[in-house]
Write an enzyme that holds these catalytic residues in place. Structure first.
Site, PDB file in Angstrom:
ATOM      1  N   ARG A 120      57.814  48.284  11.083  1.00  0.00           N
ATOM      2  CA  ARG A 120      57.295  48.613   9.743  1.00  0.00           C
ATOM      3  C   ARG A 120      57.450  50.114   9.497  1.00  0.00           C
ATOM      4  O   ARG A 120      56.508  50.896   9.672  1.00  0.00           O
ATOM      5  CB  ARG A 120      55.838  48.190   9.604  1.00  0.00           C
ATOM      6  CG  ARG A 120      55.682  46.705   9.483  1.00  0.00           C
ATOM      7  CD  ARG A 120      54.278  46.278   9.135  1.00  0.00           C
ATOM      8  NE  ARG A 120      54.174  44.862   9.369  1.00  0.00           N
ATOM      9  CZ  ARG A 120      53.968  44.314  10.566  1.00  0.00           C
ATOM     10  NH1 ARG A 120      53.823  45.065  11.630  1.00  0.00           N
ATOM     11  NH2 ARG A 120      53.890  43.003  10.678  1.00  0.00           N
ATOM     12  N   GLN A 177      56.920  28.530  10.507  1.00  0.00           N
ATOM     13  CA  GLN A 177      57.370  28.907  11.861  1.00  0.00           C
ATOM     14  C   GLN A 177      58.517  29.921  11.797  1.00  0.00           C
ATOM     15  O   GLN A 177      58.815  30.610  12.764  1.00  0.00           O
ATOM     16  CB  GLN A 177      57.899  27.670  12.627  1.00  0.00           C
ATOM     17  CG  GLN A 177      56.890  26.536  12.767  1.00  0.00           C
ATOM     18  CD  GLN A 177      55.665  27.003  13.519  1.00  0.00           C
ATOM     19  OE1 GLN A 177      55.776  27.547  14.599  1.00  0.00           O
ATOM     20  NE2 GLN A 177      54.494  26.819  12.904  1.00  0.00           N
ATOM     21  N   ARG A 234      66.116  41.656  10.092  1.00  0.00           N
ATOM     22  CA  ARG A 234      65.431  42.817  10.682  1.00  0.00           C
ATOM     23  C   ARG A 234      65.105  42.616  12.161  1.00  0.00           C
ATOM     24  O   ARG A 234      64.554  43.517  12.791  1.00  0.00           O
ATOM     25  CB  ARG A 234      64.169  43.173   9.880  1.00  0.00           C
ATOM     26  CG  ARG A 234      63.086  42.122   9.862  1.00  0.00           C
ATOM     27  CD  ARG A 234      61.869  42.600   9.069  1.00  0.00           C
ATOM     28  NE  ARG A 234      60.825  41.580   9.016  1.00  0.00           N
ATOM     29  CZ  ARG A 234      59.571  41.825   8.668  1.00  0.00           C
ATOM     30  NH1 ARG A 234      59.193  43.044   8.349  1.00  0.00           N
ATOM     31  NH2 ARG A 234      58.683  40.846   8.619  1.00  0.00           N
ATOM     32  N   HIS A 268      63.310  46.864   1.919  1.00  0.00           N
ATOM     33  CA  HIS A 268      61.841  47.014   1.939  1.00  0.00           C
ATOM     34  C   HIS A 268      61.488  48.476   2.232  1.00  0.00           C
ATOM     35  O   HIS A 268      61.099  48.839   3.338  1.00  0.00           O
ATOM     36  CB  HIS A 268      61.308  46.090   3.045  1.00  0.00           C
ATOM     37  CG  HIS A 268      59.831  45.909   3.102  1.00  0.00           C
ATOM     38  ND1 HIS A 268      58.950  46.949   3.049  1.00  0.00           N
ATOM     39  CD2 HIS A 268      59.087  44.793   3.240  1.00  0.00           C
ATOM     40  CE1 HIS A 268      57.717  46.477   3.155  1.00  0.00           C
ATOM     41  NE2 HIS A 268      57.779  45.162   3.270  1.00  0.00           N
ATOM     42  N   ASP A 290      49.832  44.326  -4.039  1.00  0.00           N
ATOM     43  CA  ASP A 290      50.975  43.581  -3.489  1.00  0.00           C
ATOM     44  C   ASP A 290      51.564  42.743  -4.627  1.00  0.00           C
ATOM     45  O   ASP A 290      51.054  41.671  -4.935  1.00  0.00           O
ATOM     46  CB  ASP A 290      50.490  42.695  -2.333  1.00  0.00           C
ATOM     47  CG  ASP A 290      51.641  42.066  -1.560  1.00  0.00           C
ATOM     48  OD1 ASP A 290      52.799  42.154  -2.017  1.00  0.00           O
ATOM     49  OD2 ASP A 290      51.376  41.460  -0.503  1.00  0.00           O
ATOM     50  N   GLU A 340      60.259  48.174  -3.290  1.00  0.00           N
ATOM     51  CA  GLU A 340      61.306  47.387  -2.635  1.00  0.00           C
ATOM     52  C   GLU A 340      62.309  46.857  -3.655  1.00  0.00           C
ATOM     53  O   GLU A 340      61.938  46.176  -4.607  1.00  0.00           O
ATOM     54  CB  GLU A 340      60.657  46.226  -1.876  1.00  0.00           C
ATOM     55  CG  GLU A 340      59.576  46.720  -0.922  1.00  0.00           C
ATOM     56  CD  GLU A 340      58.768  45.593  -0.305  1.00  0.00           C
ATOM     57  OE1 GLU A 340      59.342  44.507  -0.078  1.00  0.00           O
ATOM     58  OE2 GLU A 340      57.571  45.775  -0.077  1.00  0.00           O
TER      59      GLU A 340
END
Ligand code: BG6
Length: 298
Positions: A72, A90, A98, A167, A210, A269
């Protein structure tokens, strides 16, 4: 591995390939007053700035480099989907690009800029998560501006839907003092309340935020009175923009973040997120790019 890459791709003081904290190499680029670091793990810009200013693209002091985990900091590549996988929790959040080791393909230096090209193609690991053939090329050009351009080619015989994001984490002097211009009048999807709303005026930060701003190709500006500068974030190939700050509680539980780090960063982003997906037919290409620079606050 890094010594061999240094031999092939190193360019005097401008491009140096050094061993990273895990097994994967880092590339350091220096040109004029600009400096950047890129991790081959994740194909990720880790930081970018000028030597006479605070960082521009943010890497916090608590960043961790752990094989198999996302970093991050800088500009993680969310690809081929943004956020959680649409129906299988999952699968890795923000896709798998990334989490992959990228290949260094080319390096160069011209005038005041130094640049790299990295590549990633489908392999056994990616096909077990996402059953498509692809070729990704990432251009990172470092100079008075930072340019990051991610090109996706569908090399298979089936079309796929592509989402994702550059991002980008930006360093700011004080989160409660900044504002973001460029999204006035845009509709956003609030990932916290799960509602849509209209942005009126600039974005300011007083709590966790967000949001996916929908149907926008606009450039954004971070206006930062503390550091007396603007960070300009222009984009291409993107019809959505994500704006994020984790604020106090979330930052406490995030790897790579110190408790107070939320005060000194914001994410803007360059994305194709939510309903904004690209249908990529066999042999077709899509390019997602951002250009970042600063200006003094007049
Ligand atoms: C942002 C999302 O893009 O990324 C947030 O909008 C998410 O919801 C954030 O928390 C960080 O994601 P991650 O997977 O790196 O923790």
């Amino acid at each position: 591995m890094s010594a061999e890459l240094q031999e092939r791709f190193g360019i005097d003081q401008r491009i140096q390939i050094v061993p990273g904290p895990t097994d994967s190499p880092h590339v350091l680029l220096r040109t004029g007053r600009a400096e950047a670091a890129i991790s081959l793990y994740g194909g990720q810009v880790l930081r970018y700035g000028y030597d006479d200013q605070p960082q521009i693209v943010w890497q916090g002091e608590h960043v961790q480099f752990v094989a198999g985990k996302a970093i991050r900091a800088g500009i993680p590549l969310c690809w081929p989907w943004f956020g959680p996988h649409p129906y299988n929790s999952q699968k890795p959040a923000h896709g798998f690009a990334r989490l992959q080791l990228w290949e260094l393909l080319e390096s160069g230096a011209d005038g005041e800029a130094a640049w790299l090209k990295l590549g990633l193609s489908d392999n056994e690991a990616t096909r077990s998560i996402w059953p498509y053939a692809f070729q990704l090329e990432l251009l990172v050009r470092v100079g008075e501006q930072l340019e990051v351009v991610l090109t996706t080619t569908n090399t298979g015989d089936r079309a796929f839907d592509l989402g994702g994001a550059l991002h980008s984490y930006f360093a700011v002097g004080a989160i409660e003092q900044i504002r973001i211009d460029g999204l006035d009048g845009a509709t956003y999807y609030d990932q916290l309340s799960k509602n849509q709303a209209l942005q009126t005026g600039p974005i300011r930060f007083r709590e966790e935020l967000d949001r996916i701003y929908l149907d926008t190709t606009a450039a954004c500006t971070i206006v930062d009175p503390t550091w007396q500068r603007k960070i300009q974030v222009a984009k291409q190939g993107s019809h959505s923009t994500v704006v994020w700050n984790p604020w106090i509680e979330k930052a406490k539980h995030l790897a790579d973040f110190g408790d107070d780090d939320y005060l000194g960063m914001v994410c803007i982003e360059t994305a194709n997120a939510g309903p904004d997906l690209i249908r990529l037919e066999p042999s077709a290409r899509h390019t997602l790019g951002t250009t970042i620079w600063t200006e003094a606050l007049a």
